[in-house]
Design a protein around this motif. Sequence first.
Motif, PDB file in Angstrom:
ATOM      1  N   TYR A  39      10.291  14.035  39.796  1.00  0.00           N
ATOM      2  CA  TYR A  39      10.706  13.465  41.195  1.00  0.00           C
ATOM      3  C   TYR A  39      10.200  14.125  42.418  1.00  0.00           C
ATOM      4  CZ  TYR A  39      14.409  11.653  38.415  1.00  0.00           C
ATOM      5  OH  TYR A  39      15.083  10.801  37.037  1.00  0.00           O
ATOM      6  N   LEU A  40       9.509  13.277  43.200  1.00  0.00           N
ATOM      7  CA  LEU A  40       8.630  14.103  44.225  1.00  0.00           C
ATOM      8  C   LEU A  40       9.359  13.926  45.439  1.00  0.00           C
ATOM      9  CD1 LEU A  40       5.945  15.123  45.256  1.00  0.00           C
ATOM     10  CD2 LEU A  40       4.953  12.618  45.471  1.00  0.00           C
ATOM     11  N   PHE A  41       9.183  15.077  46.428  1.00  0.00           N
ATOM     12  CA  PHE A  41      10.078  15.017  47.666  1.00  0.00           C
ATOM     13  C   PHE A  41       9.034  15.478  48.544  1.00  0.00           C
ATOM     14  CE2 PHE A  41      13.158  15.739  44.411  1.00  0.00           C
ATOM     15  CZ  PHE A  41      14.499  15.146  44.924  1.00  0.00           C
ATOM     16  N   THR A  42       8.704  14.730  49.593  1.00  0.00           N
ATOM     17  CA  THR A  42       7.714  14.948  50.600  1.00  0.00           C
ATOM     18  C   THR A  42       8.225  14.774  52.039  1.00  0.00           C
ATOM     19  OG1 THR A  42       7.007  12.474  50.777  1.00  0.00           O
ATOM     20  CG2 THR A  42       5.815  13.727  48.977  1.00  0.00           C
ATOM     21  N   GLY A  43       7.354  15.440  52.976  1.00  0.00           N
ATOM     22  CA  GLY A  43       7.936  15.461  54.337  1.00  0.00           C
ATOM     23  C   GLY A  43       7.624  16.629  54.956  1.00  0.00           C
ATOM     24  N   PHE A  44       7.498  16.606  56.391  1.00  0.00           N
ATOM     25  CA  PHE A  44       7.236  17.830  56.956  1.00  0.00           C
ATOM     26  C   PHE A  44       8.083  18.770  56.821  1.00  0.00           C
ATOM     27  CE2 PHE A  44       4.598  14.969  59.580  1.00  0.00           C
ATOM     28  CZ  PHE A  44       2.992  15.433  59.188  1.00  0.00           C
ATOM     29  N   MET A  45       7.645  20.418  57.107  1.00  0.00           N
ATOM     30  CA  MET A  45       8.644  21.413  57.081  1.00  0.00           C
ATOM     31  C   MET A  45       9.796  21.256  58.121  1.00  0.00           C
ATOM     32  SD  MET A  45       8.101  25.293  57.872  1.00  0.00           S
ATOM     33  CE  MET A  45       7.084  25.607  56.389  1.00  0.00           C
ATOM     34  N   ASP A  46      10.976  21.287  57.561  1.00  0.00           N
ATOM     35  CA  ASP A  46      12.427  21.036  58.245  1.00  0.00           C
ATOM     36  C   ASP A  46      12.757  19.763  58.418  1.00  0.00           C
ATOM     37  OD1 ASP A  46      12.410  23.932  58.504  1.00  0.00           O
ATOM     38  OD2 ASP A  46      11.367  24.047  60.271  1.00  0.00           O
ATOM     39  N   SER A  47      12.238  18.757  57.734  1.00  0.00           N
ATOM     40  CA  SER A  47      12.561  17.636  57.779  1.00  0.00           C
ATOM     41  C   SER A  47      13.644  17.334  56.658  1.00  0.00           C
ATOM     42  CB  SER A  47      11.484  16.479  57.275  1.00  0.00           C
ATOM     43  OG  SER A  47      11.004  16.875  55.814  1.00  0.00           O
ATOM     44  N   GLY A  48      14.054  18.231  55.896  1.00  0.00           N
ATOM     45  CA  GLY A  48      15.322  17.902  55.187  1.00  0.00           C
ATOM     46  C   GLY A  48      15.075  17.858  53.744  1.00  0.00           C
ATOM     47  N   LYS A  49      14.059  18.207  53.197  1.00  0.00           N
ATOM     48  CA  LYS A  49      13.627  17.952  51.764  1.00  0.00           C
ATOM     49  C   LYS A  49      14.685  19.054  51.045  1.00  0.00           C
ATOM     50  CE  LYS A  49       9.173  19.242  51.811  1.00  0.00           C
ATOM     51  NZ  LYS A  49       8.922  19.488  53.434  1.00  0.00           N
ATOM     52  N   THR A  50      14.315  20.458  51.201  1.00  0.00           N
ATOM     53  CA  THR A  50      15.357  21.101  50.436  1.00  0.00           C
ATOM     54  C   THR A  50      16.818  20.892  50.420  1.00  0.00           C
ATOM     55  OG1 THR A  50      13.957  23.176  50.962  1.00  0.00           O
ATOM     56  CG2 THR A  50      16.211  23.646  50.080  1.00  0.00           C
ATOM     57  N   SER A  51      17.412  20.400  51.602  1.00  0.00           N
ATOM     58  CA  SER A  51      18.836  19.769  51.460  1.00  0.00           C
ATOM     59  C   SER A  51      18.903  18.534  50.691  1.00  0.00           C
ATOM     60  CB  SER A  51      19.216  19.539  52.900  1.00  0.00           C
ATOM     61  OG  SER A  51      19.110  20.464  53.969  1.00  0.00           O
ATOM     62  N   LEU A  52      18.002  17.727  50.668  1.00  0.00           N
ATOM     63  CA  LEU A  52      18.019  16.590  49.690  1.00  0.00           C
ATOM     64  C   LEU A  52      18.069  16.918  48.526  1.00  0.00           C
ATOM     65  CD1 LEU A  52      18.197  13.293  49.538  1.00  0.00           C
ATOM     66  CD2 LEU A  52      15.642  13.327  49.768  1.00  0.00           C
ATOM     67  N   VAL A  53      17.225  17.902  48.123  1.00  0.00           N
ATOM     68  CA  VAL A  53      17.186  18.317  46.642  1.00  0.00           C
ATOM     69  C   VAL A  53      18.630  18.982  46.289  1.00  0.00           C
ATOM     70  CG1 VAL A  53      15.960  20.018  45.106  1.00  0.00           C
ATOM     71  CG2 VAL A  53      14.769  18.842  46.677  1.00  0.00           C
ATOM     72  N   MET A  54      18.878  19.747  47.082  1.00  0.00           N
ATOM     73  CA  MET A  54      20.438  20.451  46.536  1.00  0.00           C
ATOM     74  C   MET A  54      21.357  19.400  46.690  1.00  0.00           C
ATOM     75  SD  MET A  54      20.290  24.066  48.607  1.00  0.00           S
ATOM     76  CE  MET A  54      20.428  23.493  50.192  1.00  0.00           C
ATOM     77  N   GLU A  55      21.304  18.343  47.501  1.00  0.00           N
ATOM     78  CA  GLU A  55      22.373  17.363  47.413  1.00  0.00           C
ATOM     79  C   GLU A  55      22.438  16.571  46.224  1.00  0.00           C
ATOM     80  OE1 GLU A  55      22.831  12.913  50.055  1.00  0.00           O
ATOM     81  OE2 GLU A  55      22.690  14.805  51.282  1.00  0.00           O
ATOM     82  N   THR A  56      21.116  16.252  45.722  1.00  0.00           N
ATOM     83  CA  THR A  56      20.684  15.542  44.620  1.00  0.00           C
ATOM     84  C   THR A  56      21.389  16.180  43.645  1.00  0.00           C
ATOM     85  OG1 THR A  56      18.735  14.604  45.614  1.00  0.00           O
ATOM     86  CG2 THR A  56      19.176  14.369  43.078  1.00  0.00           C
ATOM     87  N   LEU A  57      21.272  17.447  43.307  1.00  0.00           N
ATOM     88  CA  LEU A  57      21.582  18.265  42.203  1.00  0.00           C
ATOM     89  C   LEU A  57      22.967  18.646  42.368  1.00  0.00           C
ATOM     90  CD1 LEU A  57      18.712  21.114  41.793  1.00  0.00           C
ATOM     91  CD2 LEU A  57      19.115  19.107  40.332  1.00  0.00           C
ATOM     92  N   PHE A  58      23.528  19.163  43.384  1.00  0.00           N
ATOM     93  CA  PHE A  58      24.818  19.478  43.454  1.00  0.00           C
ATOM     94  C   PHE A  58      26.038  18.671  43.748  1.00  0.00           C
ATOM     95  CE2 PHE A  58      22.427  23.418  44.554  1.00  0.00           C
ATOM     96  CZ  PHE A  58      22.378  23.945  43.186  1.00  0.00           C
ATOM     97  N   GLU A  59      25.619  17.393  44.616  1.00  0.00           N
ATOM     98  CA  GLU A  59      26.740  16.440  44.894  1.00  0.00           C
ATOM     99  C   GLU A  59      26.481  15.396  44.350  1.00  0.00           C
ATOM    100  OE1 GLU A  59      26.645  15.919  49.310  1.00  0.00           O
ATOM    101  OE2 GLU A  59      26.282  17.929  49.685  1.00  0.00           O
ATOM    102  N   ASN A  60      25.549  15.022  43.758  1.00  0.00           N
ATOM    103  CA  ASN A  60      25.470  13.798  42.742  1.00  0.00           C
ATOM    104  C   ASN A  60      25.474  13.820  41.340  1.00  0.00           C
ATOM    105  OD1 ASN A  60      25.352  12.413  45.492  1.00  0.00           O
ATOM    106  ND2 ASN A  60      23.058  12.449  45.451  1.00  0.00           N
ATOM    107  N   GLU A  61      25.631  15.182  40.862  1.00  0.00           N
ATOM    108  CA  GLU A  61      25.680  15.470  39.437  1.00  0.00           C
ATOM    109  C   GLU A  61      24.400  14.841  38.793  1.00  0.00           C
ATOM    110  OE1 GLU A  61      29.499  14.187  38.291  1.00  0.00           O
ATOM    111  OE2 GLU A  61      30.635  15.731  39.338  1.00  0.00           O
TER     112      GLU A  61
END
Length: 314
Positions: free
Chosen positions: A8-30
């Motif tokens: 799964y590839l996550f792109t975007g400029f720094m501070d665009s929310g990539k890390t938050s999206l990864v964590m949301e995917t892992l921890f909130e969406n099981e």
Amino acid sequence: MAEEIPVYLFTGFMDSGKTSLVMETLFENEFGDGAKGVIIMCEDGEKEYDEAKLAAVNFKLTEIAAEEEFTTGRLEQINSEFSPEQVFIEYNGTWEISKLLEVTMPKGWVIVQSLATVDSTTFDLYMNNMRQMMQEQVFSSDVVIFNRTDDQTDRGRLRRTIKTINRRAQIVYERTDGTIDERPEELPFDINQEVIELSDSDYAIWYMDAMENYKKYEKKKIKFRALVYNPPNLKKGIFVPGRFAMTCCIEDVTFIGFKCKYDKEEELQHKAWIDITAQVHVEFAREYKGKGPVLYPVAIEPADKPEDELVYFS
């Protein structure tokens, strides 16, 4: 035969929310049902990963710190060290996407989804000053997530800009509180009119909507001013009414038009201006590589060249 390992590839400029999206995917969406995974982090953003929390969902963290280190050899090393069953790549927004796409992945690794995060509050700034880099971030993405949106965000303009770069991308709008904005987008014309009359400023917006949501225009009648594309080598019984559209600068001008079936097409001069009223039928068309809106003229009249020959997506 090696088992497929989804990447799964996550792109975007720094501070665009990539890390938050990864964590949301892992921890909130099981995500992943406990399958062993690894996150390959390619830049340090404002948010940091909690490795203990990652371990609770069977994920580990590793890093590729420099663009020249993003190689097949380094990925093979990661594969051997972690033996992942799934891989998340948080790519650096300043690195060339082509670099990633050209690298040979370890055996079994397959990019199954690409997600791009975009800060809606800085999108215009990046498009104006780093347009090529911005376009690269979303060009091959399956999903583009605009975050930090609110009721004043011009979602239609953002969507149209992305669709001119990547027509197949799914667009998601995330509010500042993390909820998804699912309101239907408003169009500047009434699709319930007996004949939908488009102004020049409406044409590009209608083009994008009709190409993406063609089913809702089945048997609708549409009227607009068009430039005729009808060169001698075009198939008999076909011409293309359309307009030259500018995305964000004069270098990005392209002709956008619709397949039109007309048995008197030889009467239409190439590059002539017309006012066309046509009924839309949804049909398979080779030109669209699938189903799409095909026009059947009801009336065609000669027209004057408009004051501004270009139409715009914003």
